[in-house]
Structures are given as C-alpha cells and as structure tokens.
Design an enzyme around this catalytic site. Structure first.
Site, PDB file in Angstrom:
ATOM      1  CG  ASP A 119      -9.868  -2.586   6.371  1.00 29.13           C
ATOM      2  OD1 ASP A 119     -10.914  -2.416   5.687  1.00 29.13           O
ATOM      3  OD2 ASP A 119      -8.785  -2.916   5.870  1.00 29.13           O
ATOM      4  CE  LYS A 121       0.369  -6.296   9.578  1.00 24.97           C
ATOM      5  NZ  LYS A 121      -0.860  -5.755  10.188  1.00 24.97           N
ATOM      6  CG  PHE A 147       0.419   4.879   4.605  1.00 26.20           C
ATOM      7  CD1 PHE A 147       0.838   6.188   4.498  1.00 26.20           C
ATOM      8  CD2 PHE A 147      -0.922   4.593   4.428  1.00 26.20           C
ATOM      9  CE1 PHE A 147      -0.056   7.202   4.234  1.00 26.20           C
ATOM     10  CE2 PHE A 147      -1.833   5.606   4.166  1.00 26.20           C
ATOM     11  CZ  PHE A 147      -1.406   6.916   4.058  1.00 26.20           C
ATOM     12  N   GLY A 148       3.265   1.318   3.272  1.00 27.64           N
ATOM     13  CA  GLY A 148       4.135   0.199   3.576  1.00 27.64           C
ATOM     14  C   GLY A 148       3.665  -1.053   2.871  1.00 27.64           C
ATOM     15  N   GLY A 178       0.824  -1.201   0.000  1.00 26.56           N
ATOM     16  CA  GLY A 178       0.000   0.000   0.000  1.00 26.56           C
ATOM     17  C   GLY A 178       0.858   1.251   0.000  1.00 26.56           C
TER      18      GLY A 178
END
Length: 557
Positions: free
Chosen positions: A165, A64, A45-46, A43
């Site tokens: 989410d 992550k 952001f990472g 994504g």
C-alpha cells in the site's frame, strides 16, 4: 480532549483528566498508560488513533485498534487463528521497526476483547500534504525520494515482506531530519522466501496497485510499481486517471508534464516508465536493480572543492588562462582565487554599492561590471582603468555577456527584455522581448549564433543572436533562473536557479543532461573553465563550488 476506545460509543470525545468515558463509562486508559487523543484513520478491521504514553513523559504515539468480529468471538478455533495473525503482524512490525525509516513497535496487547498495537509517532507531513502545501515535485525531489525510499524497500523485501500500500499518504517526511518514513504496514504480507507470488487478499489502493495485486498476487515488483505511481503523481500533481490514456492503454504522464511546460530528464523518465510497466516481466524486479540504475545516472560532474566565503556570492568567473577564479559578493568586494592552491590571492573593495556582476571579454582585455541598479562600467583590465560607463536609465540591469567578437554586450533587464549594446560607443543596438518577468541571466554561444536568457519566469529561452528569433524554451527549473553559462565547445548550457539546482543541458536540442546538487541556498552564478572540464558555481549559502567531469582523474581544486 481525550477519545474513547469503545468503537460503539456514541459520544467518544471527553474532557481532560476524566478516567472513564462520560457517555459509555468505558475506561479511557489502556493498561493505565496509553490515552487516545483523536482518530487518524478508520476502516473495516479497526482504526488508528493518535495517543500519548504516560510512561514516556506523555510522548505522542500511534495506537492501532483491531476489532474482533462478533461471528468468531465464540468460536475458539477461529479466535485462535485471529490471535495468531495478530501476533504475526506484531512480530513483523517488531522486526521491521529496527530500520530507522520504519516506525518502531512500542507495545502489543489485548484488552477488553480488542487487540492493540502501539507504534512510534512520526512528526511531519505526508507527501500528499506536502504536495498540496508546496506544489508539484521537481526532478531533484523525486530523485531524492527514490534514493531515500529504495533502500527501505530493499530492506523489507529482504525480510520477505511486501508493503502492498505504498502511496503519498503512507510516506511521511520526518520533521526532525527530513528523512522519508514508510508507515502503515497493516496490509503488509509476509511471504516465505520461496513463495513470492502466492495468492493472497486483494489489498492496496486503487491506482497505485498493479494489476497482479488486484488479482490477489503480490511480488517485490508490486511495491516498485506503487512507488513509481507515487513519484508520477507527485511530479504531475494530478489524479492518476488524468495520466492514463484508456483508449491506447498507455500512461501519458510525460505528455501531461510537457503540456504543463515542464518535463524530466530522459534518464529519470526511463526509470519511472520501467517501474510502472503493466507486464510484470518488463518491470523492475528488485529495488537493488533500480538503485543501480539510479547510480548509473548520477551526473557526470562532481564537486571537487568548496571555497568558503563570508558573504553571499553574486558572480563567479574564470580567468582566460583557467588558472584563477574571480568572485564578487554582496559585501562589495571582488576576490580572486588561485585554483591550484585554492588560496585567496586578491581582495578588492568596491564602491559604496555592491558589485552586481563582473564579466571578462573573450580577449581578456575588458571587464564589464555592474554598479548600482542601472550602470554598466567598462574597465581596461591590463591597466585597471575605467574606460566609460553605460547608463540604462530607469531600467535595472541584472547581468551582461559579451559576444565572442567582443563587439556586442548583451544585458538582461528588469523590464523583461534582453538588450544588445555596443560596448565601445554605448549605443543600444536591439531589444528582444519574450520573457514574462525580469531577466536575470544572459550568455552567448562561442560561435556567436545563440543567445540564452533566463529569469524570474523560471524559463530559459534560446534565441538566434543575429535575428532575435526564439529557438527553444526550457522549463525544468521550479524557481527563478539566476545564472547561465555555455561550454567552450558550444555543446552544453549550464543553468543555476533559486531552486538550488544546477542543470546541464544539450544546447542544440535543449534536452536536460545532468543535475548537480550540493548548494543549500539559491545558486546565483555558474561559469565554465576555458577548457570546459570544470564548472564553478556561487550561491547564497556563501560558498563557491568547483565541479569537474567524472573519469578525468583530476581531484585537484
């Protein structure tokens, strides 16, 4: 193959045993311990990678990787803010990871100006993969899902966390024990206990996120909305936009199910409708309240005794006085159980072929049993004498039922028909057609007006016995219907299926009332006791279960 941690690497895949990336010369090990194998998700952001932990016997893990934005890398104050946010997320994951259905935090650190979080890897399919692999969920699977996940949401909300989410892709059925695990807390927002509803970022996945979340506010009820939408998609197996009527601004998921010849009970339907209310005030406010409503909808029947068998149960039936229970199995034996003691009192070996069914006439004088594929034997019970044998020719007979007056014997057959016979003469009286597969179960109502049949086409059909007119088609089961019985007062129909479920229906309206689960294999037979207060069920799991109504104060076998 291994994977390079450098986001800018143009050729990140490397062969095994290489210490540095062949394309960019970046180190392939984090802390000389963690190695990346492949990308799971990426994504803005990472990204999330599947990795292995050398210090844990190369056990799989999830890594992550959070990127630092170039525009803040040279700004001390901005970098300090990013570092604090990273530490807060890691602390949050450490706290939540104490729950057995949330991945455990294994490590968090900074290396090469990038942040890393290492978590437990959950082996199993996510629910979207399960939907695509196994098909739409049954009501029982949705109930199991809610019973499994609502306590998890209650736990995270009590820790002042909103997941934000929840969707099928973020719920994994753990392979080791079948439990559902909630993953991906990257969007989770921690709020002060007195600040639920404070403005935040617009995160979430379109369709699953409620309207207040798209406008930057989140509440515990926001997660509950997403859970409701997840359940509805799994029930329907359709894109969420297909389940919404934009002109009327209403969800039409139940109409969609009915158009697909399926549905859920009113109890579950009401719970799901309340979970997805657009108005926050009309929606469930906490997981605890949903759990309470789920518990209030627990079936009015509970299992009070289990008789263990050595073979698969083909048929169970009560004696007319309700004191005994007869069962026949694929080991070619007919057994009689004494209900007050739960003891086996008689075991009779059959012929060389298994006894397929054994049904007692309403007056208790006649027994109709199935031997082989196409023969119905009529026995005089008091003398245990064989009276005569009905031969169905080339058609296999799967089940029979007597009419209340004993003058008609109904059979369910392999050629998709229901046939009506005169038991005394063996004359064929009528043939009813309408099923699209073999008919495995038949039963008549106490007043002699309704005939119910079920079979391989997963449906139950209710017919007017006198005319053969079709009254209702019931479609809740997700596999073949193997067994049917009707309560002595004619109010309830009970069905047993290869989907391991036992469903209780209101006979006159065809509405689903209750779901009983407990068998671990297809249900082959169901029977009501003469007083209507007990149901017996037999299954391929080699058990007979006795169910009694709640609130009767009766715990005896």
């Amino acid at each position: 193959m291994t994977y390079c941690f450098n986001p800018a690497c143009e050729n990140p895949q490397n062969p095994e045993l290489v210490e540095f990336c062949l394309a960019c010369n970046s180190p392939l090990w984090l802390r000389n311990r963690y190695l990346a194998l492949q990308i799971i998700e990426e994504g803005n952001f990472g990204r999330t990678l599947l990795g292995e932990d050398r210090d844990r016997l190369s056990d799989r893990c999830v890594i992550k990787q959070l990127f630092k934005w170039r525009k803040v890398q040279d700004q001390a104050e901005a970098m300090a803010k990013v570092s604090r946010a990273f530490e807060q997320e890691a602390a949050l994951l450490l706290q939540l990871g104490t729950h057995p259905q949330i991945p455990t935090l294994l490590a968090c650190f900074e290396q090469d100006k990038r942040f890393y979080i290492v978590q437990e890897y959950i082996q199993g399919q996510n629910l979207l993969e399960e939907l695509l692999d196994q098909g739409v969920f049954s009501e029982q699977k949705i109930r199991n899902l809610l019973n499994d996940l609502l306590p998890v949401l209650k736990f995270i909300h009590e820790h002042n966390v909103i997941h934000r989410d929840i969707k099928p892709m973020n719920i994994i059925r753990r392979q080791s024990d079948g439990k559902l695990v909630l993953i991906d807390f990257g969007l989770a927002k921690q709020l002060q206990s007195n600040a639920f509803g404070k403005t935040g970022s617009r995160y979430g996945t379109e369709g699953y996120a409620p309207i207040e979340q798209t406008r930057g506010k989140v509440y515990p009820a926001s997660d509950l909305y997403s859970l409701g939408m997840t359940c509805i998609q799994l029930l329907a197996g359709a894109a969420l936009e297909e389940l919404y009527d934009a002109e009327q601004s209403i969800w039409i998921w139940r109409e969609y199910l009915r158009n697909k010849a399926t549905d859920v009970s009113d109890h579950l339907g009401q719970i799901l409708d309340k979970l997805i209310k657009d108005s926050l005030k009309e929606r469930y406010q906490s997981a605890a309240v949903v759990i309470k409503d789920m518990e209030e909808g627990v079936p009015r029947w509970r299992c009070v005794h289990t008789f263990s068998e050595l073979s698969k149960i083909e048929q169970v039936t009560f004696s007319p006085d309700g004191l005994s229970l007869a069962s026949n199995s694929d080991d070619k034996t007919l057994k009689v159980w004494h209900l007050s003691s739960g003891k086996l009192v008689q075991s009779v070996s059959g012929e060389s072929q298994a006894v397929k069914f054994a049904v007692i006439s309403p007056d208790g004088q006649t027994l109709a049993s199935g031997i082989g594929d196409n023969k119905i034997q009529i026995w005089h019970l008091p003398t245990q004498q064989l009276v005569h044998t009905l031969d169905a020719g080339a058609i296999a007979v799967h089940q029979v039922a007597f009419s209340p007056d004993g003058e008609t014997l109904v059979s369910g057959n392999s050629d998709s028909t229901v046939k009506l016979w005169h038991p005394g003469t063996g004359q064929l009286l009528d043939t009813i057609r309408g099923h699209s597969g073999a008919v495995f179960a038949v039963v008549t109502s106490p007043n002699g007006k309704i005939l119910a049949s079920g079979g391989a086409d997963k449906t139950i059909k209710l017919w007017h016995l006198g005319s053969g007119v079709l009254l209702h088609t019931l479609t809740q089961h997700s596999a073949a219907v193997n067994a049917l019985c009707i309560s002595p007062d004619g109010e309830m129909l009970v069905s047993g299926s290869a989907d391991c479920q036992i469903l209780v229906w209101h006979l006159a309206s065809g509405k689903l009332m209750d779901i009983l689960w407990g068998h671990q294999a297809p249900v082959r037979s169901v029977a009501f006791s003469p007083d209507g207060d007990a149901i017996a069920s037999g299954s391929d799991d080699r058990t007979i279960k006795l169910w009694r109504r709640e609130g009767l104060g009766v715990d005896r076998p």
